[in-house]
Design a protein around this motif. Structure first.
Motif, PDB file in Angstrom:
ATOM      1  N   MET A 137      74.441  33.794  31.089  1.00  0.00           N
ATOM      2  CA  MET A 137      75.453  32.833  31.494  1.00  0.00           C
ATOM      3  C   MET A 137      76.832  33.507  31.414  1.00  0.00           C
ATOM      4  SD  MET A 137      76.479  29.156  29.798  1.00  0.00           S
ATOM      5  CE  MET A 137      74.887  28.450  30.062  1.00  0.00           C
ATOM      6  N   ALA A 138      77.618  33.275  32.419  1.00  0.00           N
ATOM      7  CA  ALA A 138      78.976  33.835  32.465  1.00  0.00           C
ATOM      8  C   ALA A 138      79.865  33.144  31.429  1.00  0.00           C
ATOM      9  CB  ALA A 138      79.557  33.655  33.856  1.00  0.00           C
ATOM     10  N   ALA A 139      80.853  33.877  30.975  1.00  0.00           N
ATOM     11  CA  ALA A 139      81.805  33.308  30.011  1.00  0.00           C
ATOM     12  C   ALA A 139      82.555  32.144  30.655  1.00  0.00           C
ATOM     13  CB  ALA A 139      82.776  34.379  29.550  1.00  0.00           C
ATOM     14  N   ARG A 140      82.755  31.109  29.871  1.00  0.00           N
ATOM     15  CA  ARG A 140      83.491  29.947  30.362  1.00  0.00           C
ATOM     16  C   ARG A 140      84.982  30.155  30.121  1.00  0.00           C
ATOM     17  NH1 ARG A 140      78.672  28.133  28.227  1.00  0.00           N
ATOM     18  NH2 ARG A 140      79.498  28.054  26.136  1.00  0.00           N
ATOM     19  N   VAL A 141      85.788  29.888  31.120  1.00  0.00           N
ATOM     20  CA  VAL A 141      87.242  29.972  31.009  1.00  0.00           C
ATOM     21  C   VAL A 141      87.782  28.602  31.382  1.00  0.00           C
ATOM     22  CG1 VAL A 141      89.337  31.130  31.802  1.00  0.00           C
ATOM     23  CG2 VAL A 141      87.204  32.430  31.567  1.00  0.00           C
ATOM     24  N   CYS A 146      79.883  16.113  26.933  1.00  0.00           N
ATOM     25  CA  CYS A 146      79.002  16.326  28.086  1.00  0.00           C
ATOM     26  C   CYS A 146      79.428  17.571  28.863  1.00  0.00           C
ATOM     27  CB  CYS A 146      79.040  15.115  29.006  1.00  0.00           C
ATOM     28  SG  CYS A 146      78.392  13.630  28.229  1.00  0.00           S
ATOM     29  N   THR A 147      78.427  18.334  29.316  1.00  0.00           N
ATOM     30  CA  THR A 147      78.691  19.534  30.106  1.00  0.00           C
ATOM     31  C   THR A 147      77.793  19.556  31.335  1.00  0.00           C
ATOM     32  OG1 THR A 147      77.038  20.858  28.928  1.00  0.00           O
ATOM     33  CG2 THR A 147      79.287  20.873  28.035  1.00  0.00           C
ATOM     34  N   ASP A 148      78.176  20.398  32.280  1.00  0.00           N
ATOM     35  CA  ASP A 148      77.324  20.614  33.444  1.00  0.00           C
ATOM     36  C   ASP A 148      76.347  21.753  33.135  1.00  0.00           C
ATOM     37  OD1 ASP A 148      78.740  23.030  33.750  1.00  0.00           O
ATOM     38  OD2 ASP A 148      79.960  22.276  35.409  1.00  0.00           O
ATOM     39  N   ALA A 149      75.588  22.177  34.136  1.00  0.00           N
ATOM     40  CA  ALA A 149      74.576  23.224  33.941  1.00  0.00           C
ATOM     41  C   ALA A 149      75.182  24.558  33.494  1.00  0.00           C
ATOM     42  CB  ALA A 149      73.770  23.415  35.226  1.00  0.00           C
ATOM     43  N   ASP A 150      76.472  24.781  33.781  1.00  0.00           N
ATOM     44  CA  ASP A 150      77.146  26.025  33.387  1.00  0.00           C
ATOM     45  C   ASP A 150      77.822  25.917  32.025  1.00  0.00           C
ATOM     46  OD1 ASP A 150      76.443  27.390  35.748  1.00  0.00           O
ATOM     47  OD2 ASP A 150      78.129  26.484  36.812  1.00  0.00           O
ATOM     48  N   GLY A 151      77.690  24.761  31.385  1.00  0.00           N
ATOM     49  CA  GLY A 151      78.309  24.576  30.069  1.00  0.00           C
ATOM     50  C   GLY A 151      79.764  24.144  30.121  1.00  0.00           C
ATOM     51  N   MET A 152      80.250  23.832  31.322  1.00  0.00           N
ATOM     52  CA  MET A 152      81.632  23.375  31.466  1.00  0.00           C
ATOM     53  C   MET A 152      81.703  21.871  31.210  1.00  0.00           C
ATOM     54  SD  MET A 152      83.489  26.033  32.093  1.00  0.00           S
ATOM     55  CE  MET A 152      85.029  25.448  32.777  1.00  0.00           C
ATOM     56  N   ILE A 184      88.075  18.026  29.696  1.00  0.00           N
ATOM     57  CA  ILE A 184      88.545  19.116  30.567  1.00  0.00           C
ATOM     58  C   ILE A 184      90.027  19.375  30.302  1.00  0.00           C
ATOM     59  CG2 ILE A 184      89.027  19.754  32.971  1.00  0.00           C
ATOM     60  CD1 ILE A 184      86.464  18.123  33.707  1.00  0.00           C
ATOM     61  N   GLU A 185      90.805  18.303  30.245  1.00  0.00           N
ATOM     62  CA  GLU A 185      92.246  18.426  29.994  1.00  0.00           C
ATOM     63  C   GLU A 185      92.527  19.019  28.616  1.00  0.00           C
ATOM     64  OE1 GLU A 185      96.004  15.415  29.352  1.00  0.00           O
ATOM     65  OE2 GLU A 185      94.468  14.844  30.792  1.00  0.00           O
TER      66      GLU A 185
END
Length: 130
Positions: free
Chosen positions: A1-5, A45-51, A58-59
């Protein structure tokens, strides 16, 4: 999984009202990891990418990431956590004195006070598992 930014350079400019620092993308990636470290027990809650998917989360993560970059720029920290830790350092024959305050953030992290407040306002720290 890519790093989340959690923030972009445009987010940083809008949030801080300042020009983006050199290597802002790298700084935002590092700051996002710092924010994630503070959220080890957070529940959201997150999406499939962990965002995060909830607008307030998000804010909060965006603001905390921008605050972390701003804090590191103001303190001269490169993201290693070494800046400002000693008021006197010598290299030969090694001498360090006057250790300054230890990090006061969650889990002993050197988290920016404004980043910590953004996460607390969103109810993300201290993390509570429900």
């Amino acid at each position: 999984m890519a790093a989340r930014v959690y923030a972009t350079s445009a987010d940083y400019i809008l949030w801080s009202g300042q020009a983006a620092p050199a290597a802002v993308d790298r700084l935002l990636a590092q700051a996002s990891r710092d924010v994630e470290d503070a959220l080890l027990t957070a529940y959201y809650c997150t999406d499939a990418d962990g965002m995060p998917t909830e607008p307030d989360v998000i804010e909060a993560l965006r603001d905390a990431t921008c605050a972390q970059v701003e804090y590191q720029q103001e303190t001269g920290d490169t993201g290693t956590g070494a800046a400002g830790r000693w008021d006197s350092v010598s290299l030969g024959p090694v001498s360090m004195s006057g250790r300054k305050d230890a990090p006061a953030g969650p889990q002993g992290l050197d988290l920016a006070p404004r980043a910590d407040r953004a996460l607390r306002r969103a109810g993300l720290v201290p993390g509570v598992i429900r």
